[in-house]
Design an enzyme around this catalytic site. Sequence first.
Site, PDB file in Angstrom:
ATOM      1  N   LYS A 183     -11.179 -58.630   2.983  1.00 64.60           N
ATOM      2  CA  LYS A 183     -12.459 -57.536   3.288  1.00 64.60           C
ATOM      3  C   LYS A 183     -12.141 -56.384   2.040  1.00 64.60           C
ATOM      4  O   LYS A 183     -11.099 -56.092   1.585  1.00 64.60           O
ATOM      5  CB  LYS A 183     -12.383 -57.181   4.389  1.00 64.60           C
ATOM      6  CG  LYS A 183     -11.272 -56.186   4.879  1.00 64.60           C
ATOM      7  CD  LYS A 183     -11.090 -55.839   6.341  1.00 64.60           C
ATOM      8  CE  LYS A 183      -9.900 -55.054   6.713  1.00 64.60           C
ATOM      9  NZ  LYS A 183      -9.639 -55.001   8.289  1.00 64.60           N
ATOM     10  N   TYR A 229     -10.422 -26.357 -12.278  1.00 61.33           N
ATOM     11  CA  TYR A 229     -11.164 -25.489 -11.542  1.00 61.33           C
ATOM     12  C   TYR A 229     -10.374 -24.737 -10.572  1.00 61.33           C
ATOM     13  O   TYR A 229      -9.327 -25.162 -10.004  1.00 61.33           O
ATOM     14  CB  TYR A 229     -12.040 -26.518 -10.665  1.00 61.33           C
ATOM     15  CG  TYR A 229     -13.121 -27.473 -11.429  1.00 61.33           C
ATOM     16  CD1 TYR A 229     -13.965 -26.660 -12.523  1.00 61.33           C
ATOM     17  CD2 TYR A 229     -13.455 -28.671 -11.243  1.00 61.33           C
ATOM     18  CE1 TYR A 229     -14.958 -27.285 -13.089  1.00 61.33           C
ATOM     19  CE2 TYR A 229     -14.276 -29.353 -11.936  1.00 61.33           C
ATOM     20  CZ  TYR A 229     -15.035 -28.781 -12.736  1.00 61.33           C
ATOM     21  OH  TYR A 229     -16.126 -29.314 -13.627  1.00 61.33           O
TER      22      TYR A 229
HETATM   23  C1  PLP Z   1      -8.228 -55.556   8.514  1.00 60.87           C
HETATM   24  C2  PLP Z   1      -7.937 -56.435   9.493  1.00 60.87           C
HETATM   25  C3  PLP Z   1      -6.930 -57.058   9.492  1.00 60.87           C
HETATM   26  C4  PLP Z   1      -5.720 -56.900   8.444  1.00 60.87           C
HETATM   27  O1  PLP Z   1      -4.963 -55.848   8.888  1.00 60.87           O
HETATM   28  P1  PLP Z   1      -3.855 -55.428   7.859  1.00 60.87           P
HETATM   29  O2  PLP Z   1      -3.098 -54.262   8.889  1.00 60.87           O
HETATM   30  O3  PLP Z   1      -4.372 -54.745   6.566  1.00 60.87           O
HETATM   31  O4  PLP Z   1      -2.836 -56.554   7.910  1.00 60.87           O
HETATM   32  C5  PLP Z   1      -6.752 -57.969  10.480  1.00 60.87           C
HETATM   33  N1  PLP Z   1      -7.626 -58.103  11.388  1.00 60.87           N
HETATM   34  C6  PLP Z   1      -8.651 -57.354  11.450  1.00 60.87           C
HETATM   35  C7  PLP Z   1      -9.612 -57.765  12.753  1.00 60.87           C
HETATM   36  C8  PLP Z   1      -9.056 -56.431  10.620  1.00 60.87           C
HETATM   37  O5  PLP Z   1     -10.082 -55.726  10.578  1.00 60.87           O
END
Ligand code: PLP
Length: 373
Positions: free
Chosen positions: A36, A263
């Site tokens: 994702k 800045y």
């Molecule tokens: C983002 C997510 C993961 C992965 O989590 P990590 O801590 O990066 O391994 C797994 N399951 C769900 C439902 C998530 O939203």
Amino acid sequence: MSGGFREAVIDLDAVSANVARLREIVGTEHVMAVVKANAYGHGAVECARAALAGGADWLGVADISEGIALREAGVDAPVLAWLHDPDEDFAAAVAAGLDVGISSRAQLEAAAAAGAPGRPASVQLKLETGLSRNGIPASEWEAVVARAHELEESGAIVVRGLFSHLSNASPDDDRAAIAKFTWGVERAEAAGLRPELRHIAASAAALSLPESRFNLVRFGLAVYGLSPFGAASAAELGLRPAMTLRGRVAAVRRVAAGTGVSYDYTYRTEAETTLALVPLGYAEGIPRHASGRGPVSIAGKRYRISGRVAMDQFVVDVGNAEVEVGDEVVLFGDPATGVPGADDWAEAADTINYEIVTRLGGRLRRTYRGGAA
Ligand SMILES: *Cc1c(COP(=O)(O)O)cnc(C)c1O
């Protein structure tokens, strides 16, 4: 060589090797690589392919649109998408052959409406076990699994999995959630469902709490070679950071003692010194909060940002080092090579390594090393 002005170099062989290593650690029947948010800033399609090459047999995304983008790029592995628009029409997901996570009775009905005998919607039911985000509440679970069984019998859906997500608040909190999930699996089976997949663990629990593994674990952060907790470094886990964030010195100037830098002059030089200009800023996702603190490596030497991070750039006081325009600046990469890590940036910006890599964007160019391509 014009490459590297503002560049994230992604080592796809590291992604594959990390997945292979994670498979070996957990020994589960299935491993999902979570890609994702553009694979946590690493590039979704490239990382999905590399993770599959390393032995992942599932991919995870939040949004259906992310799953469709994988399909359009020719990735045909199983994909689960779990966070939906309130008006989501699941027809596109069914057409793309994506599994959808179901967090309410309404979503279950919408998925069933998008499926039909011969082309059922493949769903995974999510039980809320204590994270207080989405998921079907325990009080509704028995009614929903009963309805899911009915819809499965009608041919509109197939219940491929049951899942939940952990808080990582403490091992005891996670064990309590696992106990609730186990109850949910039993109630679903009692209702006649026979889901192929049962999963609750993401990186942290999968690595530290073996009873969380069931028959699939969802690895996100660890795929990219970063550690999800302070207890063990990525290197100790046998993982290698896949991303190197770098730029090239865009300008160098010699200045007198007492010169204000960037800045607001939050930094002034103490002596005559050399300032190097680095062309990455908060437009690229460099946290402004790391002003005066973020570490960099220039020609093999470590420095900290001097003064404010601006939109396009920041300045580094390199003292009397012989830094030249065009020299490589590494913001972070694999600490084993002597450069700062994403963890150092997380500390400098009071955040977590997840955010440091995922927020990167803007004008940054992503280039890839290794992989099948
Ligand atoms: C983002 C997510 C993961 C992965 O989590 P990590 O801590 O990066 O391994 C797994 N399951 C769900 C439902 C998530 O939203």
